[in-house]
Design a protein around this motif. Sequence first.
Motif, mmCIF file in Angstrom:
data_model
loop_
_atom_site.group_PDB
_atom_site.id
_atom_site.type_symbol
_atom_site.label_atom_id
_atom_site.label_comp_id
_atom_site.label_asym_id
_atom_site.label_seq_id
_atom_site.Cartn_x
_atom_site.Cartn_y
_atom_site.Cartn_z
ATOM 1 N N ASP A 116 40.547 27.605 30.916
ATOM 2 C CA ASP A 116 40.021 28.690 31.737
ATOM 3 C C ASP A 116 38.492 28.708 31.694
ATOM 4 N N GLU A 117 37.861 29.220 32.745
ATOM 5 C CA GLU A 117 36.396 29.298 32.797
ATOM 6 C C GLU A 117 35.829 30.171 31.679
ATOM 7 N N THR A 118 36.529 31.249 31.324
ATOM 8 C CA THR A 118 36.032 32.094 30.232
ATOM 9 C C THR A 118 36.121 31.352 28.898
ATOM 10 N N GLU A 119 37.149 30.518 28.744
ATOM 11 C CA GLU A 119 37.259 29.704 27.529
ATOM 12 C C GLU A 119 36.115 28.689 27.478
ATOM 13 N N LYS A 120 35.794 28.084 28.616
ATOM 14 C CA LYS A 120 34.672 27.144 28.671
ATOM 15 C C LYS A 120 33.373 27.838 28.301
ATOM 16 N N GLN A 121 33.185 29.041 28.824
ATOM 17 C CA GLN A 121 31.968 29.793 28.529
ATOM 18 C C GLN A 121 31.840 30.030 27.022
#
Length: 122
Positions: free
Chosen positions: A31-36
């Motif tokens: 997920d993008e939030t995990e990447k962040q």
Amino acid sequence: MTSFFEHQKHSFRKSYLRNLIQLASSDGHLDETEKQVLYEIGAQRRLKTWQVDELLADNSYVEVFIPESHLNRMNLLFDLMRLIYADGVVEDQEVAYIRHILSAFSLSQNVVAELLIMFKDG
């Protein structure tokens, strides 16, 4: 020219982040939030953005990295728990990965439930 010890620190940081990437990818979706969160932790560990990019692009399997010191193990566990809640959904595969880490740390599996409760509300 980098010294042996600088190389060792860099290798530690990359292995540390690989553990986090494996957890974030364990549900089959990054997920993008995990990447962040991965980029934030990478920056805290003094990894450059391009180094995190390389680690994210590397799909090869690596053994779970177990830090030697108790402090580094607890830091890793904290970051793993922080990451597990990054996307707001705790998947069974992520919990299984945490259980695997706790086993490698020689910690009781009962700790997982306690950690999930503690980190649920931040």
